[in-house]
Motif scaffolding. Structure first.
Motif, PDB file in Angstrom:
ATOM      1  N   ASP A 350       0.835  -1.205   0.000  1.00 19.48           N
ATOM      2  CA  ASP A 350       0.000   0.000   0.000  1.00 19.48           C
ATOM      3  C   ASP A 350       0.869   1.254   0.000  1.00 19.48           C
ATOM      4  O   ASP A 350       0.554   2.239  -0.689  1.00 19.48           O
ATOM      5  N   LEU A 351       1.954   1.226   0.777  1.00 17.25           N
ATOM      6  CA  LEU A 351       2.880   2.359   0.784  1.00 17.25           C
ATOM      7  C   LEU A 351       3.501   2.551  -0.597  1.00 17.25           C
ATOM      8  O   LEU A 351       3.602   3.683  -1.098  1.00 17.25           O
ATOM      9  N   LYS A 352       3.904   1.451  -1.228  1.00 11.76           N
ATOM     10  CA  LYS A 352       4.520   1.547  -2.554  1.00 11.76           C
ATOM     11  C   LYS A 352       3.545   2.123  -3.574  1.00 11.76           C
ATOM     12  O   LYS A 352       3.938   2.901  -4.450  1.00 11.76           O
ATOM     13  N   GLU A 353       2.278   1.764  -3.454  1.00  7.75           N
ATOM     14  CA  GLU A 353       1.278   2.307  -4.375  1.00  7.75           C
ATOM     15  C   GLU A 353       1.132   3.818  -4.181  1.00  7.75           C
ATOM     16  O   GLU A 353       1.026   4.580  -5.160  1.00  7.75           O
ATOM     17  N   GLU A 354       1.136   4.262  -2.914  1.00  4.74           N
ATOM     18  CA  GLU A 354       1.073   5.703  -2.640  1.00  4.74           C
ATOM     19  C   GLU A 354       2.301   6.410  -3.201  1.00  4.74           C
ATOM     20  O   GLU A 354       2.208   7.502  -3.780  1.00  4.74           O
ATOM     21  N   LEU A 355       3.475   5.798  -3.037  1.00  2.00           N
ATOM     22  CA  LEU A 355       4.712   6.410  -3.525  1.00  2.00           C
ATOM     23  C   LEU A 355       4.738   6.458  -5.050  1.00  2.00           C
ATOM     24  O   LEU A 355       5.249   7.425  -5.639  1.00  2.00           O
ATOM     25  N   ARG A 356       4.190   5.430  -5.706  1.00  2.40           N
ATOM     26  CA  ARG A 356       4.120   5.456  -7.176  1.00  2.40           C
ATOM     27  C   ARG A 356       3.312   6.661  -7.646  1.00  2.40           C
ATOM     28  O   ARG A 356       3.704   7.365  -8.593  1.00  2.40           O
ATOM     29  N   THR A 357       2.188   6.893  -6.974  1.00  2.00           N
ATOM     30  CA  THR A 357       1.346   8.035  -7.334  1.00  2.00           C
ATOM     31  C   THR A 357       2.105   9.346  -7.162  1.00  2.00           C
ATOM     32  O   THR A 357       2.055  10.240  -8.022  1.00  2.00           O
ATOM     33  N   VAL A 385      12.770   1.772   4.862  1.00  2.00           N
ATOM     34  CA  VAL A 385      13.667   1.447   3.750  1.00  2.00           C
ATOM     35  C   VAL A 385      13.295   2.296   2.532  1.00  2.00           C
ATOM     36  O   VAL A 385      14.159   2.848   1.844  1.00  2.00           O
ATOM     37  N   TYR A 386      12.000   2.422   2.275  1.00  2.00           N
ATOM     38  CA  TYR A 386      11.547   3.186   1.111  1.00  2.00           C
ATOM     39  C   TYR A 386      11.710   4.690   1.343  1.00  2.00           C
ATOM     40  O   TYR A 386      12.077   5.426   0.414  1.00  2.00           O
ATOM     41  N   ILE A 387      11.465   5.139   2.564  1.00  2.00           N
ATOM     42  CA  ILE A 387      11.693   6.553   2.876  1.00  2.00           C
ATOM     43  C   ILE A 387      13.171   6.883   2.720  1.00  2.00           C
ATOM     44  O   ILE A 387      13.538   7.935   2.171  1.00  2.00           O
ATOM     45  N   ASN A 388      14.026   5.977   3.166  1.00  2.00           N
ATOM     46  CA  ASN A 388      15.470   6.201   3.048  1.00  2.00           C
ATOM     47  C   ASN A 388      15.897   6.290   1.588  1.00  2.00           C
ATOM     48  O   ASN A 388      16.793   7.064   1.243  1.00  2.00           O
ATOM     49  N   ASP A 398      12.830  -0.962  -6.554  1.00  2.00           N
ATOM     50  CA  ASP A 398      11.770  -1.907  -6.918  1.00  2.00           C
ATOM     51  C   ASP A 398      10.387  -1.265  -6.870  1.00  2.00           C
ATOM     52  O   ASP A 398       9.378  -1.946  -6.707  1.00  2.00           O
ATOM     53  N   LEU A 399      10.307   0.052  -7.037  1.00  2.00           N
ATOM     54  CA  LEU A 399       9.019   0.741  -6.946  1.00  2.00           C
ATOM     55  C   LEU A 399       8.165   0.505  -8.193  1.00  2.00           C
ATOM     56  O   LEU A 399       6.969   0.245  -8.095  1.00  2.00           O
ATOM     57  N   ILE A 405       8.274   1.797 -16.078  1.00  4.52           N
ATOM     58  CA  ILE A 405       9.383   2.740 -16.266  1.00  4.52           C
ATOM     59  C   ILE A 405       9.450   3.179 -17.722  1.00  4.52           C
ATOM     60  O   ILE A 405       9.662   4.365 -18.021  1.00  4.52           O
ATOM     61  N   ASP A 406       9.259   2.242 -18.649  1.00  3.65           N
ATOM     62  CA  ASP A 406       9.273   2.592 -20.076  1.00  3.65           C
ATOM     63  C   ASP A 406       8.171   3.597 -20.392  1.00  3.65           C
ATOM     64  O   ASP A 406       8.375   4.555 -21.157  1.00  3.65           O
ATOM     65  N   ASN A 407       6.989   3.397 -19.793  1.00  4.57           N
ATOM     66  CA  ASN A 407       5.875   4.336 -20.017  1.00  4.57           C
ATOM     67  C   ASN A 407       6.201   5.717 -19.453  1.00  4.57           C
ATOM     68  O   ASN A 407       5.875   6.748 -20.060  1.00  4.57           O
TER      69      ASN A 407
END
Length: 451
Positions: A350-357, A385-388, A398-399, A405-407
């Motif tokens: 869920d955190l990764k999805e928020e960060l992708r946005t 780890v992701y905040i760092n 790995d986000l 990434i290509d898009n």
């Protein structure tokens, strides 16, 4: 690498940078070689019998030239034209790695730059910025660099880290932050040496004094700094340099965003009162009383988030106004404030999805934003780890899947072309990361109370 880096996550990251050549052979584009840099190589968790499975995967590739496909273990992938560069953290982690892995590396130690090296580095950077200034200002460059190196050395010797004062970790980043602020000076406004010297003093106080935990230590810092400036600044009066108020902003004195001193505390308070009223008209009401300390904190937060890669940690007990001051500082700079809605079922994905946005908004759309996060929202230590990753390099390996990434690189094509970026994936990815660092700022609001 981090404590949570496993062989699976490392393999996913590696495979994101390579392509299939033919059969079972994989590698960078034909005709090229890839150097894969691994930072903090000794940090992954140590298993029961002393192994680190991510390092075991590296050893397998370096010894045998291949790794196994995670989807079908019957397929062995031969990875071609890949070399490894690695760095180890001497203050954390396992302090050593598997000898079967280390024997594949030529190992050497890198010391911190000497004072003469630091002088050369920052004299070149700051002197280059001052080339369009008046000669008297250019002559001051060497004195400011010498003062910065001396105060860095004095602070490093006097204020040592401990379990409580873990933030007393002084390195080249402090000098970089000082001169990053000094390089906001413009030749049209800074026409006297004392004006540039006062800007330097302000930046040094923000970098060093703001991190100190008591008024007594701030007093010690000020006395050390004063003695250094008396020796290095020559005929300029030190009393004149420290004359209050010594506060710089880009929203009080001018409307063109120039970084200039505030004429008086009354003027600063009047401007901030106006900004607060404007905020309350368009957002949920914040009933703030802007006393002097709160005003100073707003200018400090605003200064941090104005810089590319500028991130802040606000430490104070609950209810002291950390989040409110951050929201007002972000509003002054026309930044959006993003905050997580954390529930008991909030997971790493869920955190990764928020960060992708956030990454797409900041890197593709160019939206300027502040990611405000409190200690109560860190329900899983793996979030750090992701905040760092955002704080250190601006990139989380790995986000995004490779297709995304290509898009993304395709979406920023026009902007990259307008900025003169070569039409190659590596250059466009670096451009995307630079946009993220410029537009996305992390503010951590933590309490010193509790675990």
């Amino acid at each position: 690498m981090s404590y949570y880096t496993s062989s699976y996550t490392l393999q996913q990251e590696m495979e994101g940078y390579i392509d299939k050549r033919s059969g079972t052979f994989y590698g960078p584009p034909m005709g090229k070689k890839m150097a894969f840099f691994i930072d903090d190589m000794n940090l992954p968790y140590v298993e029961t019998y002393g192994t680190q499975n991510s390092i075991a995967l590296l050893t397998q590739h370096m010894q045998y030239g291949s790794i196994f496909d995670r989807g079908d273990l019957g397929i062995r992938k031969d990875l071609m034209d890949i070399q490894y560069l690695a760095a180890m953290n001497p203050t954390a982690g396992s302090f050593e790695i598997c000898e079967r892995c280390q024997r594949h590396f030529a190992t050497f130690a890198i010391a911190m730059p000497s004072k003469s090296d630091l002088s050369t580095i920052f004299s070149s950077l700051f002197g280059g910025h001052l080339t369009t200034f008046q000669p008297a200002m250019q002559d001051l460059s060497g004195k400011i660099v010498e003062s910065a190196i001396q105060i860095q050395d004095a602070v490093s010797s006097k204020f040592l880290p401990s379990a409580i004062k873990f933030m007393y970790n002084w390195n080249m980043r402090e000098l970089t932050n000082i001169f990053q602020g000094c390089c906001h000076a413009k030749g049209d406004y800074y026409i006297k040496p004392a004006m540039l010297a006062r800007l330097f003093i302000h930046e040094a106080q923000r970098v060093y004094a703001d991190r100190l935990v008591s008024e007594e230590e701030v007093g010690v810092f000020d006395s050390m700094f004063t003695e250094i400036l008396k020796k290095t600044m020559g005929p300029i009066s030190v009393e004149e340099l420290f004359e209050a108020p010594l506060i710089y902003t880009n929203f009080v004195t001018t409307t063109d965003g120039s970084y200039l001193p505030v004429p008086s505390m009354e003027k600063l308070k009047m401007v901030l009162d106006g900004k607060l009223n404007e905020y309350n008209e368009n957002n949920p009401m914040m009933d703030l009383v802007l006393f002097e300390q709160a005003i100073l904190h707003i200018t400090r937060i605003n200064r941090i988030i104005q810089n590319p890669g500028g991130n802040a940690m606000l430490i104070g007990v609950g209810g002291s106004g950390k989040q409110s001051l951050c929201r007002l500082a972000a509003f002054i700079s026309d930044y959006e404030v993003k905050q997580l809605t954390v529930t008991s079922s909030f997971k790493v994905e869920d955190l990764k999805e928020e960060l992708r946005t956030m990454y797409i908004a900041a890197g593709v759309k160019g939206t300027q934003m502040v990611f405000l996060m409190t200690d109560s929202q860190i329900v899983n230590e793996q979030f750090l780890v992701y905040i760092n990753g955002i704080l250190t390099s601006g990139w989380i390996a790995d986000l995004f899947p490779k297709e995304d990434i290509d898009n993304i690189l395709g979406s920023i094509g026009n902007d990259a072309k307008a900025a003169g970026i070569p039409d190659i994936p590596e250059a466009r990815l670096a451009y995307f990361i630079s946009r993220v660092k410029r537009n996305l700022h992390v503010v951590l609001a933590f309490s010193p109370v509790g675990d």
